[in-house]
Design a protein around this motif. Structure first.
Motif, PDB file in Angstrom:
ATOM      1  N   VAL A  60      -8.553   0.049  -1.864  1.00 26.16           N
ATOM      2  CA  VAL A  60      -9.194  -0.640  -0.747  1.00 26.16           C
ATOM      3  C   VAL A  60      -9.729  -1.975  -1.243  1.00 26.16           C
ATOM      4  O   VAL A  60     -10.412  -2.042  -2.276  1.00 26.16           O
ATOM      5  N   GLU A  61      -9.425  -3.023  -0.510  1.00 21.79           N
ATOM      6  CA  GLU A  61      -9.884  -4.360  -0.888  1.00 21.79           C
ATOM      7  C   GLU A  61     -11.265  -4.626  -0.306  1.00 21.79           C
ATOM      8  O   GLU A  61     -11.512  -4.418   0.884  1.00 21.79           O
ATOM      9  N   HIS A 112      -9.990  -5.028  -5.577  1.00 21.97           N
ATOM     10  CA  HIS A 112      -9.453  -3.753  -5.125  1.00 21.97           C
ATOM     11  C   HIS A 112     -10.116  -2.607  -5.881  1.00 21.97           C
ATOM     12  O   HIS A 112     -10.344  -2.697  -7.093  1.00 21.97           O
ATOM     13  N   ALA A 152       0.831  -1.202   0.000  1.00 23.67           N
ATOM     14  CA  ALA A 152       0.000   0.000   0.000  1.00 23.67           C
ATOM     15  C   ALA A 152       0.865   1.252   0.000  1.00 23.67           C
ATOM     16  O   ALA A 152       0.540   2.251  -0.654  1.00 23.67           O
ATOM     17  N   THR A 180      -4.922   5.830   4.960  1.00 26.24           N
ATOM     18  CA  THR A 180      -6.297   6.187   5.332  1.00 26.24           C
ATOM     19  C   THR A 180      -6.847   5.328   6.462  1.00 26.24           C
ATOM     20  O   THR A 180      -8.052   5.323   6.710  1.00 26.24           O
ATOM     21  N   THR A 181      -5.977   4.635   7.171  1.00 26.40           N
ATOM     22  CA  THR A 181      -6.434   3.815   8.300  1.00 26.40           C
ATOM     23  C   THR A 181      -7.251   4.620   9.308  1.00 26.40           C
ATOM     24  O   THR A 181      -8.257   4.107   9.831  1.00 26.40           O
ATOM     25  N   ALA A 223     -11.140   6.293  -2.316  1.00 23.00           N
ATOM     26  CA  ALA A 223      -9.707   5.976  -2.430  1.00 23.00           C
ATOM     27  C   ALA A 223      -9.126   6.594  -3.701  1.00 23.00           C
ATOM     28  O   ALA A 223      -8.848   5.892  -4.689  1.00 23.00           O
ATOM     29  N   LYS A 234     -11.125   4.596   8.863  1.00 23.31           N
ATOM     30  CA  LYS A 234     -11.924   3.443   9.271  1.00 23.31           C
ATOM     31  C   LYS A 234     -12.404   3.604  10.703  1.00 23.31           C
ATOM     32  O   LYS A 234     -13.581   3.359  11.015  1.00 23.31           O
ATOM     33  N   GLU A 239     -15.238  -0.605   4.724  1.00 21.34           N
ATOM     34  CA  GLU A 239     -14.412  -0.748   3.535  1.00 21.34           C
ATOM     35  C   GLU A 239     -15.115  -0.261   2.273  1.00 21.34           C
ATOM     36  O   GLU A 239     -14.464   0.265   1.362  1.00 21.34           O
ATOM     37  N   MET A 257     -14.727   3.525   2.291  1.00 21.35           N
ATOM     38  CA  MET A 257     -13.338   3.897   2.031  1.00 21.35           C
ATOM     39  C   MET A 257     -12.957   3.637   0.584  1.00 21.35           C
ATOM     40  O   MET A 257     -12.204   4.401  -0.012  1.00 21.35           O
ATOM     41  N   ALA A 258     -13.485   2.569  -0.012  1.00 18.75           N
ATOM     42  CA  ALA A 258     -13.201   2.270  -1.418  1.00 18.75           C
ATOM     43  C   ALA A 258     -13.718   3.376  -2.322  1.00 18.75           C
ATOM     44  O   ALA A 258     -13.064   3.775  -3.289  1.00 18.75           O
ATOM     45  N   TRP A 297     -10.756   1.844  -6.375  1.00 16.42           N
ATOM     46  CA  TRP A 297     -10.368   3.236  -6.257  1.00 16.42           C
ATOM     47  C   TRP A 297     -11.629   4.106  -6.217  1.00 16.42           C
ATOM     48  O   TRP A 297     -12.758   3.631  -6.397  1.00 16.42           O
TER      49      TRP A 297
END
Length: 405
Positions: free
Chosen positions: A218-219, A224, A147, A155-156, A210, A159, A203, A206-207, A226
């Motif tokens: 982000v998975e 994955h 990453a 970007t943790t 991204a 979350k 997630e 966040m995806a 964006w």
């Protein structure tokens, strides 16, 4: 022989009692565009709607719009504005509201622009609390495929922020329909995560936000993603293509204006290029939708005059399934940038600018709601009416109001 397909007749506009969403429409859809720090404008819009007891049945967003959407959908009505305020005050906590101690600077566009640029530089170096932090090393010093090698920021923190502000059980209980858009990196295709079919998690939000190369992919379930703004920065097409057969009032809240002046220098070139890249093309989308609805209405009127056996043909059934007799008001609210805001306006998270954006959204929504046609079912033969009351005339009104005139 099977019975003929039933056509729901086109409904003439009528006056309905205000329902649970505060309007004569069966559904209120609130759509939020991506735009980073400009997203406080959307929070102001929602506050104005909430004051009028207009509550969305469907909330959809891209990028920062996905975060605002999650906070609204993931909280009870009485808590939503407070949670939005908590988020926006949190991400702007690194700066004081300088206007409190230097109020005269707010009237000087040149000085204000310089302060904004300094605030944006602070974000580039230090990140945004509760949102993203800079990596210890530049991407080229991280192992390939990690990453860190594919983004400048981590970007943790986002979350944890989402988990503290959003009740995902409430979103997944489907009290309000909820959708966010992202781009599948492997296929390049646009994807929507929708609580009608998916179990929404942090997630997914966040995806949607991204944006490369600032943020890492982000998975989600082995794929994955964006930022959805790379393909489309508005959920409008997703909502209009749903064919729900519900009369729908759409509030399309845009952070980038498709219209703008001819740039005069490299700085304004950068600003205008970003505006064009991320604007919603709402006018094109709504014009296309209106034309489609006219064709659907024409077929429905024609179908009422043809023999029942013709309605049994595969061709007729295909056309019937494609019709949607619902009525639509599409109300666009577009943030109009101030002259001192430059290319960094989407990552300038200072407290004063956040407050300005929030106030602009609130005032634009209040002004829009003074027009009674917004809350009336449309009379257009297509069943689609489009409104935008955030143009130059309203800008003059807003600035006069702020000057106390």
């Amino acid at each position: 022989m099977s019975s003929s397909p039933k056509l729901r007749p086109w409904k003439a506009p009528s006056t309905h009692n205000r329902g649970d969403n505060g309007t004569p429409f069966s559904c209120v859809a609130l759509l939020f565009q991506g735009g980073g720090a400009l997203g406080a404008y959307q929070a102001g819009v929602y506050e104005a709607l909430a004051e009028r007891e207009i509550e969305p049945n469907w909330i959809a967003g891209i990028s920062i719009g996905a975060i605002n959407s999650a906070i609204i959908a993931g909280n009870p009505r009485g808590s939503r504005v407070g949670k939005l305020r908590q988020f926006w005050e949190g991400v702007s906590a690194h700066t004081a509201s300088w206007a409190e101690w230097l109020p005269h600077l707010a009237r000087d566009a040149t000085v204000r622009g310089a302060i904004n640029q300094m605030a944006a530089g602070h974000v580039m170096v230090g990140g945004v609390p509760g949102f993203f932090t800079p990596r210890m090393l530049p991407p080229m010093l991280y192992p390939s495929g990690s990453a860190g090698a594919t983004s400048w920021y981590d970007t943790t923190p986002l979350k944890s922020t989402l988990e503290s502000l959003v009740d995902f059980d409430r979103i997944n209980a489907r009290e309000t329909r909820f959708s966010v858009g992202a781009v599948n990196i492997r296929t390049g295709n646009f994807a929507y995560f929708d609580n009608a079919t998916d179990k929404i998690r942090p997630e997914h939000i966040m995806a949607s936000g991204a944006l490369p190369p600032g943020f890492p992919p982000v998975e989600v379930d082995g794929e994955h993603y964006w930022d959805g703004g790379l393909v489309s920065n508005t959920p409008l097409d997703w909502v209009l293509s749903s064919r729900s057969e519900l009369d729908t009032l759409v509030f399309q809240v845009d952070l980038w204006s498709a219209r703008g002046p001819l740039p005069s220098d490299l700085s304004s070139v950068a600003v205008r290029a970003k505006e064009i890249q991320f604007s919603s093309r709402t006018r094109t989308a709504t014009d296309t939708f209106r034309e489609r609805q006219l064709l659907r209405a024409a077929f429905r009127k024609l179908a009422a005059q043809v023999p029942p056996e013709l309605l049994e043909t595969p061709e007729a059934r295909t056309l019937i399934e494609a019709t949607d007799p619902a009525l639509f008001n599409i109300v666009q609210l577009v943030y109009k940038s101030q002259t001192y805001e430059g290319e960094s306006k989407d990552y300038e998270f200072s407290r004063q600018t956040m407050e300005d954006h929030w106030t602009a959204g609130y005032e634009d929504a209040q002004h829009t709601l003074t027009h009674p046609e917004v809350l009336r079912l449309p009379h257009d033969p297509s069943g689609v009416a489009v409104y935008d009351f955030t143009g130059a005339e309203h800008e003059s009104h807003r600035h006069a109001k702020r000057r106390g005139k």
